[in-house]
Design a protein around this motif. Structure first.
Motif, short mmCIF file in Angstrom:
data_model
loop_
_atom_site.label_atom_id
_atom_site.label_comp_id
_atom_site.label_asym_id
_atom_site.label_seq_id
_atom_site.Cartn_x
_atom_site.Cartn_y
_atom_site.Cartn_z
N GLU A 409 -39.98 62.77 107.14
CA GLU A 409 -39.59 63.80 107.82
C GLU A 409 -39.86 64.89 106.27
N TYR A 410 -40.47 66.73 106.87
CA TYR A 410 -40.88 66.97 106.05
C TYR A 410 -39.63 67.79 105.24
N ILE A 411 -40.09 67.97 104.25
CA ILE A 411 -39.15 68.75 103.46
C ILE A 411 -39.54 69.89 102.73
N ALA A 412 -39.63 70.88 103.47
CA ALA A 412 -40.48 72.37 102.27
C ALA A 412 -39.94 72.69 100.75
N VAL A 413 -40.74 73.45 100.40
CA VAL A 413 -40.08 73.91 99.00
C VAL A 413 -39.40 74.87 98.93
N ALA A 414 -38.29 74.53 97.95
CA ALA A 414 -36.92 75.53 97.97
C ALA A 414 -38.17 77.31 97.66
N ASP A 415 -37.15 78.48 97.76
CA ASP A 415 -37.38 79.18 97.61
C ASP A 415 -37.36 79.23 96.10
N ALA A 416 -36.55 79.32 95.06
CA ALA A 416 -36.13 79.98 94.10
C ALA A 416 -37.21 78.84 93.40
N ASP A 417 -38.20 78.32 93.16
CA ASP A 417 -38.21 77.26 92.95
C ASP A 417 -40.47 78.19 93.57
N LEU A 418 -40.58 78.42 94.71
CA LEU A 418 -41.51 80.03 94.70
C LEU A 418 -41.43 80.67 93.85
N ALA A 419 -39.91 81.41 93.76
CA ALA A 419 -40.31 82.78 93.02
C ALA A 419 -40.48 82.25 91.74
N LYS A 420 -40.23 81.19 90.97
CA LYS A 420 -41.03 80.88 89.42
C LYS A 420 -42.36 80.65 89.42
N ALA A 421 -42.54 79.85 90.41
CA ALA A 421 -43.88 79.59 90.22
C ALA A 421 -44.77 80.93 90.16
N LYS A 422 -44.45 82.19 91.96
CA LYS A 422 -44.82 83.51 91.53
C LYS A 422 -44.57 84.15 89.96
N SER A 423 -43.67 84.05 89.51
CA SER A 423 -43.10 84.73 88.08
C SER A 423 -44.20 84.06 87.41
N LEU A 424 -44.26 82.64 87.87
CA LEU A 424 -45.19 82.33 85.94
C LEU A 424 -47.50 82.37 86.07
N ILE A 425 -47.19 82.53 87.51
CA ILE A 425 -48.44 83.17 87.83
C ILE A 425 -48.22 84.65 87.70
N GLN A 426 -47.73 85.49 87.89
CA GLN A 426 -48.23 86.78 87.58
C GLN A 426 -47.59 87.13 85.44
N GLY A 427 -47.14 86.08 84.84
CA GLY A 427 -47.47 86.84 83.65
C GLY A 427 -48.34 85.63 82.69
N MET A 428 -49.03 84.53 83.82
CA MET A 428 -50.53 83.93 83.17
C MET A 428 -51.51 84.95 83.52
N SER A 429 -52.06 85.00 84.65
CA SER A 429 -53.04 86.17 84.77
C SER A 429 -52.72 88.13 84.30
N GLY A 430 -51.96 88.14 84.03
CA GLY A 430 -52.07 89.90 83.53
C GLY A 430 -51.60 90.30 84.13
N PHE A 431 -50.46 90.21 85.37
CA PHE A 431 -50.25 90.54 86.85
C PHE A 431 -50.25 92.42 86.21
N ASP A 432 -50.67 93.22 86.61
CA ASP A 432 -50.29 94.98 86.54
C ASP A 432 -50.48 95.57 87.45
N ARG A 433 -49.18 95.69 88.18
CA ARG A 433 -49.46 96.40 89.56
C ARG A 433 -49.52 97.61 89.96
N THR A 434 -49.45 98.57 88.95
CA THR A 434 -50.88 99.57 88.98
C THR A 434 -52.03 99.73 89.35
N ARG A 435 -52.70 98.95 89.04
CA ARG A 435 -53.88 98.52 89.69
C ARG A 435 -54.29 98.11 91.14
N GLY A 436 -52.56 97.97 91.69
CA GLY A 436 -53.37 96.90 92.73
C GLY A 436 -53.36 95.49 93.24
N ASP A 437 -52.81 94.51 91.90
CA ASP A 437 -53.00 92.97 91.73
C ASP A 437 -51.76 92.93 92.60
#
Length: 564
Positions: A409-437
């Motif tokens: 049985e396949y169990i997908a990753v929870a949306d909350a975990d995906l949001a946390k992973a996205k926030s972690l990646i943005q903080g590590m990569s120096g995410f800047d929304r103004t330059r279109g990242d």
């Protein structure tokens, strides 16, 4: 004629008679010395002249000893004079010995400027220029041969004479043929070729890059950089792509190192695209600020002024009286305009006041050079696989499908975990929304067909091994049961056979005893065999022993039964 000779002879005879012995000895000595000098002059002039083997002096003692040893081994006749120059008999011998010394690597380095060490009595400007050109050529060859990547070099310089007019002046040219060492990258390394070209250009006055030709031993021109502009652009693009690839790999490694300990090493994959601006930008900024006239204290703030006076100049001019306008020399019309001419020679007053103040301000000049590259845009995509959970029955066994595969049985990753992973990646990569990242993190089901095939194969193999072991154990158990049953049956058959034999023996004995008693009663003598008599004695002895020692006989019987 005869009279003249006779007169000369008479004068010599009279002179000879007047001379004393000392004068005659002196005369004979002078004549003898003259004859000896004439003989020596004739002998020396008739002797062959010596030729220099090496034109420059050999000052290195080791090189000198090596050359002497080689010449001695060859049996060559030579002279080493006080000027440290080797001389041989003739020019052919000198050429042959020079070739041998070159082959043996014994020819010393010749100083090209030794041509100017000795100044001949007669030398022209043309010869001086030729010697200069020869010296520069040889010195330049030695410079090029001293490079690690060069095996041999040949230099030809053409230095035209200086002309009176620049338009008639011919350019200085140079052609160089270089033989690279085996395994060297000299012919493909542009920096090394440019270094040699610059060395040649600075060594010869008036030489330009267009008049220098550098070739290899095959005749290929090495310093033709006219058609390499596209190659340079391609090399620059390759270096930029290499920098971009390295930067993307660095970002990818950091993101995977952060997510794999959380979600698993085989459940996370990423794709990164970085847009770089590698244009070179230098900027200069000037900043002006007010000047602190009174510094700040604990009780009062600082007082600022826009500027302070550095220097002040005041000029005052006063004039009162009749003005005078000179007209020039006598009889010559002056150059004063009519409007000012009417005002001359009048009584008036003139005042002029001028004030100049130089102020200083705070000025800060900042020069900034941008980094080699700037990130214009950052795009990161991360895919995270869910988890697969195997199904088990109530006995804890994996549930298999009709095709023999494990049901999962396949169990997908929870949306909350995906949001946390996205926030972690943005903080590590120096995410800047103004330059279109852009950062996207999604849960995607990975294809694990091969992995499940291996797992199902392992399970099927384990089940097959288990069934085989069970079948072997059951077969062994059945075999043991059959062996035991056979032994029991065989013992039972043996026991019954023995009982039957004992019964028959007992019946035979009873019959025999009955016959004996009957014979005794009838008074008939019965003849017994030896075996029957022995058997009867044994039975009587056993009966007597049983009566006398019943316990021992009972123990003996029990032992027989246990052994059977």
């Amino acid at each position: 004629m005869n009279e003249w000779l006779n007169r000369i002879r008479e004068q010599l005879r009279a002179l000879w008679t007047r001379w004393n012995r000392t004068q005659k000895i002196i005369l004979f000595s002078i004549v003898g010395a003259s004859i000896l000098a004439l003989i020596l002059l004739i002998s020396l002039s008739a002797a062959p002249s010596m030729v220099a083997l090496i034109t420059s002096p050999v000052t290195d003692e080791k090189a000198k000893l090596a050359i002497e040893q080689k010449l001695d081994d060859l049996g060559a006749k030579y002279q080493l004079r006080s000027d440290n120059i080797f001389y041989v008999a003739d020019e052919p011998t000198a050429r042959r010995l020079r070739m041998i010394l070159v082959q043996e690597n014994l020819m010393p380095q010749v100083n090209p400027w030794s041509l100017f060490d000795t100044e001949p009595w007669t030398i022209t400007d043309f010869e001086r220029n030729v010697n200069l050109q020869r010296a520069v050529t040889v010195q330049l060859e030695q410079h090029i041969k001293a490079l690690d990547d060069v095996d041999n070099a040949s230099v030809v310089l053409v230095i035209p004479p200086t002309e009176l007019f620049q338009a008639d002046q011919k350019p200085t040219t140079a052609s160089i043929m270089i033989t690279p060492k085996p395994g060297s990258d000299f012919t493909t390394n542009r920096k090394k070729i440019e270094g040699v070209q610059r060395l040649i250009k600075l060594a010869v006055a008036g030489l330009t890059d267009d008049n220098i030709v550098i070739t290899d031993q095959t005749g290929q021109v090495l310093n033709d950089f006219a058609d390499v502009a596209n190659v340079d652009r391609l090399d620059l693009a390759k270096r930029e792509l290499r920098v971009k690839s390295d930067l993307q790999q660095q970002y990818k490694a950091e993101i995977l190192d952060a997510l794999r300990p959380v979600f698993g090493s085989d459940r996370v994959t990423s794709r990164i695209d970085i847009t770089l601006d590698m244009s070179k930008v230098n900027s200069t900024a000037e900043e002006y600020s007010p000047i602190a006239v009174v510094p700040a204290t604990q009780f009062a703030p600082a007082q600022y002024a826009p500027s302070i006076a550095r220097s002040t100049q005041n000029i005052e001019e006063h004039f009162q009286g009749s003005g005078f306008n000179p007209e020039g020399p006598a009889g010559t019309e002056g150059q004063t305009p009519p409007a000012y001419k009417d005002l001359s020679n009048l009584v008036g007053k003139y005042d002029k006041t001028s004030s100049t103040t130089n102020n200083e301000i705070n000025k800060k000049v900042t020069t900034e050079e941008r980094q080699p590259y700037v990130i214009d845009r950052l795009a990161i995509g991360v895919a995270i696989d869910g988890t697969w959970q195997e199904k088990y029955d109530s006995r804890g066994q994996a549930v298999l499908g009709p095709d023999g595969r494990i049901q999962r049985e396949y169990i997908a990753v929870a949306d909350a975990d995906l949001a946390k992973a996205k926030s972690l990646i943005q903080g590590m990569s120096g995410f800047d929304r103004t330059r279109g990242d852009v950062v996207e993190v999604q849960t995607i089901q990975f294809d694990r067909t091969q992995q499940f095939e291996k797992e199902d194969g392992v399970l099927r193999h384990a089940l097959q091994v288990r069934r085989t072991v069970y079948a072997i154990l059951i077969g062994l158990a059945g075999l043991v049961v059959l062996v035991l049953a056979y032994r029991l049956i065989a013992k039972e058959v043996e026991r019954r056979r023995r009982l039957r034999e004992e019964e028959l023996a007992r019946q035979h004995q009873a019959m025999r005893e009955a016959a004996l008693r009957t014979a005794e009663e009838q008074g008939v003598e019965v003849e017994m065999s030896v075996e029957d008599r022995a058997r009867m004695e044994m039975q009587e002895n056993a009966a007597n022993m049983a009566r006398e020692h019943p316990d021992d006989v009972a123990q003996l019987i029990r032992t027989w039964l246990v052994e059977e």
